[in-house]
Scaffold this active site. Structure first.
Site, PDB file in Angstrom:
ATOM      1  N   ASP A  12       0.836  -1.197   0.000  1.00 34.36           N
ATOM      2  CA  ASP A  12       0.000   0.000   0.000  1.00 34.36           C
ATOM      3  C   ASP A  12       0.874   1.251   0.000  1.00 34.36           C
ATOM      4  O   ASP A  12       2.008   1.233   0.483  1.00 34.36           O
ATOM      5  CB  ASP A  12      -0.893  -0.025   1.237  1.00 34.36           C
ATOM      6  CG  ASP A  12      -2.074   0.909   1.141  1.00 34.36           C
ATOM      7  OD1 ASP A  12      -2.491   1.249   0.018  1.00 34.36           O
ATOM      8  OD2 ASP A  12      -2.593   1.291   2.194  1.00 34.36           O
ATOM      9  N   GLU A  68      -4.394   4.513  -6.306  1.00 33.08           N
ATOM     10  CA  GLU A  68      -5.286   4.917  -5.219  1.00 33.08           C
ATOM     11  C   GLU A  68      -5.708   6.376  -5.392  1.00 33.08           C
ATOM     12  O   GLU A  68      -4.988   7.174  -5.974  1.00 33.08           O
ATOM     13  CB  GLU A  68      -4.563   4.829  -3.872  1.00 33.08           C
ATOM     14  CG  GLU A  68      -4.105   3.466  -3.479  1.00 33.08           C
ATOM     15  CD  GLU A  68      -3.350   3.497  -2.162  1.00 33.08           C
ATOM     16  OE1 GLU A  68      -3.491   2.512  -1.433  1.00 33.08           O
ATOM     17  OE2 GLU A  68      -2.642   4.467  -1.862  1.00 33.08           O
TER      18      GLU A  68
END
Length: 105
Positions: A12, A68
Protein backbone atom coordinates in the site's frame (compact mmCIF):
# COMPACT_ATOMS: atom_id res chain seq x y z
CA UNK A 1 0.16 -20.52 3.35
CA UNK A 2 -1.76 -17.31 2.66
CA UNK A 3 -1.35 -17.65 -1.10
CA UNK A 4 -2.51 -21.26 -0.93
CA UNK A 5 -5.72 -20.00 0.68
CA UNK A 6 -6.35 -17.40 -2.05
CA UNK A 7 -5.12 -14.36 -0.11
CA UNK A 8 -3.43 -11.66 -2.20
CA UNK A 9 -1.07 -9.09 -0.73
CA UNK A 10 -0.42 -5.56 -1.97
CA UNK A 11 2.15 -2.99 -0.94
CA UNK A 12 0.00 0.00 0.00
CA UNK A 13 1.03 3.64 -0.57
CA UNK A 14 3.90 2.55 -2.79
CA UNK A 15 6.55 5.23 -3.22
CA UNK A 16 5.96 6.95 0.11
CA UNK A 17 6.85 6.36 3.74
CA UNK A 18 8.01 2.84 4.52
CA UNK A 19 7.11 1.25 1.17
CA UNK A 20 10.63 0.38 0.08
CA UNK A 21 11.57 -1.33 -3.16
CA UNK A 22 13.20 -4.02 -1.04
CA UNK A 23 9.73 -5.19 0.04
CA UNK A 24 9.07 -6.38 -3.51
CA UNK A 25 11.98 -8.77 -3.18
CA UNK A 26 11.61 -9.73 0.50
CA UNK A 27 7.84 -10.24 0.62
CA UNK A 28 5.67 -12.42 -1.54
CA UNK A 29 3.39 -9.65 -2.82
CA UNK A 30 0.90 -9.68 -5.67
CA UNK A 31 0.39 -5.96 -6.29
CA UNK A 32 1.73 -2.46 -5.83
CA UNK A 33 -0.72 0.32 -4.96
CA UNK A 34 0.32 3.74 -6.27
CA UNK A 35 -0.10 6.29 -3.49
CA UNK A 36 -2.78 8.96 -3.90
CA UNK A 37 -0.13 11.70 -3.68
CA UNK A 38 1.25 10.55 -7.04
CA UNK A 39 -2.23 10.44 -8.56
CA UNK A 40 -2.83 13.99 -7.29
CA UNK A 41 0.27 15.12 -9.23
CA UNK A 42 -0.60 13.29 -12.46
CA UNK A 43 -1.37 16.56 -14.26
CA UNK A 44 2.29 17.51 -14.63
CA UNK A 45 5.04 15.79 -16.59
CA UNK A 46 7.10 14.71 -13.58
CA UNK A 47 4.01 13.25 -11.92
CA UNK A 48 3.25 11.21 -15.02
CA UNK A 49 6.86 10.05 -15.29
CA UNK A 50 6.87 8.86 -11.66
CA UNK A 51 3.67 6.89 -12.18
CA UNK A 52 5.12 5.41 -15.38
CA UNK A 53 8.19 4.25 -13.44
CA UNK A 54 6.06 2.57 -10.76
CA UNK A 55 4.02 0.84 -13.47
CA UNK A 56 7.25 -0.29 -15.20
CA UNK A 57 8.63 -1.67 -11.91
CA UNK A 58 5.41 -3.61 -11.31
CA UNK A 59 5.41 -5.06 -14.83
CA UNK A 60 9.11 -5.95 -14.62
CA UNK A 61 8.47 -8.17 -11.61
CA UNK A 62 5.06 -9.41 -12.76
CA UNK A 63 2.93 -7.57 -10.18
CA UNK A 64 -0.47 -5.96 -10.55
CA UNK A 65 -0.57 -2.20 -10.10
CA UNK A 66 -3.49 -0.30 -8.57
CA UNK A 67 -3.82 3.49 -8.42
CA UNK A 68 -5.29 4.92 -5.22
CA UNK A 69 -7.29 8.09 -4.79
CA UNK A 70 -8.69 8.53 -8.28
CA UNK A 71 -11.14 11.41 -8.00
CA UNK A 72 -11.58 12.80 -11.51
CA UNK A 73 -12.20 11.50 -15.01
CA UNK A 74 -9.02 13.29 -16.16
CA UNK A 75 -6.96 11.32 -13.62
CA UNK A 76 -8.65 8.09 -14.68
CA UNK A 77 -7.97 8.72 -18.37
CA UNK A 78 -4.33 9.67 -17.77
CA UNK A 79 -3.78 6.52 -15.70
CA UNK A 80 -5.24 4.39 -18.48
CA UNK A 81 -2.98 6.18 -20.97
CA UNK A 82 0.03 5.40 -18.75
CA UNK A 83 -0.97 1.72 -18.61
CA UNK A 84 -2.66 1.48 -15.21
CA UNK A 85 -5.97 -0.30 -15.58
CA UNK A 86 -6.87 -0.90 -11.92
CA UNK A 87 -7.80 1.78 -9.44
CA UNK A 88 -9.83 2.90 -6.51
CA UNK A 89 -11.18 6.23 -5.39
CA UNK A 90 -14.14 8.53 -5.07
CA UNK A 91 -14.71 8.50 -8.83
CA UNK A 92 -15.94 4.93 -8.41
CA UNK A 93 -17.54 5.07 -4.94
CA UNK A 94 -17.08 6.51 -1.48
CA UNK A 95 -15.50 4.25 1.16
CA UNK A 96 -18.06 2.33 3.20
CA UNK A 97 -18.15 1.12 6.77
CA UNK A 98 -19.19 -2.51 7.06
CA UNK A 99 -19.55 -3.88 10.59
CA UNK A 100 -17.39 -1.07 11.94
CA UNK A 101 -14.55 -1.70 9.49
CA UNK A 102 -13.65 0.66 6.66
CA UNK A 103 -13.82 -1.02 3.26
CA UNK A 104 -13.29 0.94 0.03
CA UNK A 105 -15.77 0.16 -2.71
Amino acid sequence: MLTANGVKIAIDDFGTGYSSLSYIRRLSVDAIKIDKSFVDDIHDEIGQQLISVVIAIARAVNLDVVAEGIETEVQRQLLIKLGCTKGQGYIFAKPKFINGVLFPS
